[in-house]
Design an enzyme around this catalytic site. Structure first.
Site, PDB file in Angstrom:
ATOM      1  N   GLU A 179      80.778  41.968  64.279  1.00  0.00           N
ATOM      2  CA  GLU A 179      80.578  43.408  64.036  1.00  0.00           C
ATOM      3  C   GLU A 179      79.433  43.971  64.883  1.00  0.00           C
ATOM      4  OE1 GLU A 179      79.611  46.591  60.417  1.00  0.00           O
ATOM      5  OE2 GLU A 179      79.847  44.468  59.955  1.00  0.00           O
ATOM      6  N   LYS A 224      85.117  43.716  64.246  1.00  0.00           N
ATOM      7  CA  LYS A 224      84.860  44.872  63.374  1.00  0.00           C
ATOM      8  C   LYS A 224      84.003  45.876  64.159  1.00  0.00           C
ATOM      9  CE  LYS A 224      83.077  46.327  58.855  1.00  0.00           C
ATOM     10  NZ  LYS A 224      82.657  45.911  57.492  1.00  0.00           N
TER      11      LYS A 224
END
Length: 344
Positions: A179, A224
């Site tokens: 992420e 992500k």
């Protein structure tokens, strides 16, 4: 379910389902509870998470994975079922947030690096025994053009940490969610959509260079990322432009070997996060599955409906189901604005 990284990742990207980010730290959930006047005690945190994980219709139909906080992974329902087992029984994959948060980066004023690599191998081995089959590590990239931020050095430092984390996860049979979040909210977020595109493109290119250097198997990870959105105080654009620019950026940077992309909502409103995802899936033409990995955008209506009262649990679970269903439709490219008007 098979325990290979690829099969776990495939389960996390099941059609019409997405990932519930319920990994708020004790400090972050304090802010959520403050909004509804609920005291931040372990008992209240347990009660709220039980409300979510036992919302059977939402969990079984629209949730493929749940990111947990360390405390939550160790908790159980009031009748003694461990949360990880409740999540697995609903057909979803339990996961765990493993980073130690973003801290000031030495000699890079105004920039941060995410810490938590020390001792991570041992923690991952323990989390695996506790039932976690994927993990999450968040890097934070702020855009402050007037101050020359972000710098390539800070992006590279965060990318290297993400790659080392991902390698340790895969070594221990855990799928890493990678992420790298380019921030869109905050009082100084005045940048336009072009700046977000350029910074996100640079960040993702550096991240995948580092993942390659650390021998991370791209087929056993989930990305992500943020969407390509202007800063909340910058010149705004249409939902269509956000979707088109996001698809364009990801096609330019993300290898086809990655099985799935699960977007963060990053300060967007509930419906905007849903609409952007829906339009991207309607556009299509990309090699990966695209779904959601939302926290606040899945939980805000649920939290408000609950307000810490046991008698409100059914209404709160209904609100959670509604938002999960809307995002499940968006992951299939089938969401329509009129769907929002149905009773939650």
């Amino acid at each position: 379910m098979s325990e290979t990284l690829q099969d776990i990742a495939a389960a996390m990207m099941a059609d019409g389902q997405g990932i519930l980010a319920a990994d708020e730290s004790t400090g972050t959930i304090q802010k959520r509870f403050d909004q509804i006047g609920v005291e931040n005690t372990e008992a209240n945190r347990q009660a709220y998470r039980e409300l979510l994980f036992t919302a059977d219709e939402a969990m079984k139909n629209y949730v493929s994975g749940v990111i947990l906080f360390d405390e939550t992974l160790r908790q159980s329902t009031l009748d003694g079922r461990r949360f990880a087992e409740v999540i697995k029984a609903a057909g979803a994959v339990p996961g765990i947030k493993v980073d130690a948060g973003a801290k000031p980066l030495a000699l890079f004023p105004g920039e941060k690096v995410t810490e938590g690599l020390d001792g991570l191998r041992g923690r991952l081995q323990e989390y695996y025994k506790l039932g976690a089959r994927f993990a999450k590590w968040r890097a934070v990239i702020d855009i402050l053009p007037a101050e020359g931020l972000p710098t390539t050095g800070a992006i590279a430092c965060n990318a290297h940490a993400l790659a080392r984390y991902a390698a340790l996860c895969q070594e221990n049979g855990i799928v890493p969610i990678v992420e790298p979040e380019v921030i869109m909210d905050g009082p100084n977020s005045h940048h336009d959509v072009d700046t977000c595109y350029k910074v996100t493109e640079l960040t993702l290119n550096i991240v995948f260079d580092e993942l390659y250097a650390q021998r991370v198997d791209l087929t056993g990870m989930i990305l992500k990322p943020n969407m390509i959105v202007p800063g909340q105080n910058g010149p705004q654009v249409s939902t269509r432009e956000v979707a088109e620019r996001t698809v364009e950026c990801l096609k330019a940077t993300v290898p086809a070997a990655v099985p799935g992309i699960a977007f963060l909502s990053g300060g967007q409103s509930d419906e905007a996060a849903t609409e952007h995802l829906a339009i991207m899936n309607q556009i299509g033409g990309f090699p990966w599955k695209m779904t959601f990995s939302y926290g606040r955008a899945l939980q805000q209506a649920c939290l408000k409906a609950w307000s810490g009262k046991k008698e409100n649990v059914p209404a709160a679970q209904a609100a959670f189901k509604h938002r999960a269903k809307m995002n499940g439709l968006a992951a299939l490219g089938r969401w329509r604005a009129e769907d929002e008007r149905e009773a939650a």
